[in-house]
Design a protein around this motif. Sequence first.
Motif, PDB file in Angstrom:
ATOM      1  N   GLU A 118      22.131  79.980  32.616  1.00 32.97           N
ATOM      2  CA  GLU A 118      21.873  79.413  31.298  1.00 32.97           C
ATOM      3  C   GLU A 118      22.684  78.144  31.061  1.00 32.97           C
ATOM      4  O   GLU A 118      22.172  77.143  30.542  1.00 32.97           O
ATOM      5  CB  GLU A 118      22.204  80.458  30.220  1.00 32.97           C
ATOM      6  N   VAL A 119      23.946  78.175  31.449  1.00 28.97           N
ATOM      7  CA  VAL A 119      24.778  76.979  31.300  1.00 28.97           C
ATOM      8  C   VAL A 119      24.214  75.838  32.147  1.00 28.97           C
ATOM      9  O   VAL A 119      24.138  74.685  31.700  1.00 28.97           O
ATOM     10  CB  VAL A 119      26.242  77.273  31.704  1.00 28.97           C
ATOM     11  N   GLU A 132      30.459  76.501  34.029  1.00 26.25           N
ATOM     12  CA  GLU A 132      29.700  77.144  35.102  1.00 26.25           C
ATOM     13  C   GLU A 132      30.617  77.550  36.249  1.00 26.25           C
ATOM     14  O   GLU A 132      30.474  78.644  36.822  1.00 26.25           O
ATOM     15  CB  GLU A 132      28.604  76.204  35.600  1.00 26.25           C
ATOM     16  N   MET A 133      31.558  76.682  36.601  1.00 17.12           N
ATOM     17  CA  MET A 133      32.498  77.026  37.649  1.00 17.12           C
ATOM     18  C   MET A 133      33.329  78.248  37.256  1.00 17.12           C
ATOM     19  O   MET A 133      33.550  79.156  38.064  1.00 17.12           O
ATOM     20  CB  MET A 133      33.424  75.847  37.949  1.00 17.12           C
ATOM     21  N   MET A 137      33.819  81.907  39.117  1.00 16.99           N
ATOM     22  CA  MET A 137      35.101  82.525  39.424  1.00 16.99           C
ATOM     23  C   MET A 137      35.192  83.910  38.789  1.00 16.99           C
ATOM     24  O   MET A 137      35.691  84.865  39.406  1.00 16.99           O
ATOM     25  CB  MET A 137      36.248  81.645  38.916  1.00 16.99           C
ATOM     26  N   ASP A 138      34.698  84.024  37.558  1.00 18.60           N
ATOM     27  CA  ASP A 138      34.721  85.323  36.873  1.00 18.60           C
ATOM     28  C   ASP A 138      33.869  86.352  37.606  1.00 18.60           C
ATOM     29  O   ASP A 138      34.182  87.553  37.590  1.00 18.60           O
ATOM     30  CB  ASP A 138      34.231  85.165  35.432  1.00 18.60           C
ATOM     31  N   VAL A 167      37.488  73.848  44.473  1.00 15.33           N
ATOM     32  CA  VAL A 167      36.101  74.187  44.160  1.00 15.33           C
ATOM     33  C   VAL A 167      35.485  73.145  43.229  1.00 15.33           C
ATOM     34  O   VAL A 167      34.326  72.753  43.401  1.00 15.33           O
ATOM     35  CB  VAL A 167      36.021  75.602  43.538  1.00 15.33           C
ATOM     36  N   TRP A 168      36.268  72.671  42.265  1.00 16.78           N
ATOM     37  CA  TRP A 168      35.764  71.620  41.375  1.00 16.78           C
ATOM     38  C   TRP A 168      35.405  70.370  42.173  1.00 16.78           C
ATOM     39  O   TRP A 168      34.377  69.729  41.942  1.00 16.78           O
ATOM     40  CB  TRP A 168      36.804  71.290  40.313  1.00 16.78           C
ATOM     41  N   MET A 169      36.254  70.033  43.144  1.00 19.54           N
ATOM     42  CA  MET A 169      36.007  68.881  44.004  1.00 19.54           C
ATOM     43  C   MET A 169      34.672  69.044  44.738  1.00 19.54           C
ATOM     44  O   MET A 169      33.842  68.137  44.789  1.00 19.54           O
ATOM     45  CB  MET A 169      37.149  68.745  45.012  1.00 19.54           C
ATOM     46  N   GLU A 170      34.453  70.240  45.284  1.00 18.63           N
ATOM     47  CA  GLU A 170      33.227  70.495  46.040  1.00 18.63           C
ATOM     48  C   GLU A 170      31.996  70.478  45.146  1.00 18.63           C
ATOM     49  O   GLU A 170      30.993  69.821  45.447  1.00 18.63           O
ATOM     50  CB  GLU A 170      33.328  71.857  46.736  1.00 18.63           C
ATOM     51  N   LEU A 171      32.068  71.181  44.034  1.00 21.71           N
ATOM     52  CA  LEU A 171      30.894  71.337  43.180  1.00 21.71           C
ATOM     53  C   LEU A 171      30.457  70.017  42.559  1.00 21.71           C
ATOM     54  O   LEU A 171      29.262  69.711  42.486  1.00 21.71           O
ATOM     55  CB  LEU A 171      31.176  72.367  42.081  1.00 21.71           C
TER      56      LEU A 171
END
Length: 232
Positions: A118-119, A132-133, A137-138, A167-171
């Motif tokens: 949804e996000v 979303e990230m 993780m959750d 992960v932020w870097m990758e996404l």
Amino acid sequence: MNALPPGARRHSAYEAIKAMIVTGHLAPGRRVTEQDLTEQLQVSRTPVREALNRLQRDGLVVERPRTGFAVVAFDETMLHEVFDLRAELDAYATRLAVDRITPADLKVLDDLLNAGDEVARTDPTRLGRLAEMELGMDLHRAIARCSGNTLLAETLDGLLIKCQVFVWMELTQMQEFETARADHRAIVGAIAAKDAARACTLSRCHIRQSRDGILGLMHMRRDLRDFYVGKG
């Protein structure tokens, strides 16, 4: 923000500073002080001090004598240490979760998957991507809790916190959000089907592919930097 109760202020300051580190607003190696953050966040020094102490325990900042704190360097050594350990522990948690999963647990996992979808569908902003990230993780945290092993879940939570910058870097730089959502659905599907071998394999591959993608991005950045330095 000062109208919030003390507990909420502490949590809000922690989440705000962590988001600044994860998204690169506070770059690796950058010096951070209580005074600067107090002014930016418009809160008193107490919640900022408590947030920095918590971030130090998380391994996201280090204390510098007489100068405050500094954001840690997220280098290749940390990348390998965190992701390699996480790949094994995440797979182990997934295998345990297959044996212990309940219908209520599966609903929690499905709700997190749907919230991420949804996000992704409704909020293309930077804050939406961060949300979303966090939902991804959750999901990993929820699977770890389903393992029934509290120490394992707590250990993975600490590793996930350290993973967030990578992960932020990758996404964001490799546009891997859709791939991550598909991986998560496949993992949950295997857990629901009680297919422990497939669930563990998918979990390991998901984390190792993320590690390899980030490593490639770090190498590309280094090569570009060396190229331009050489030209100068």
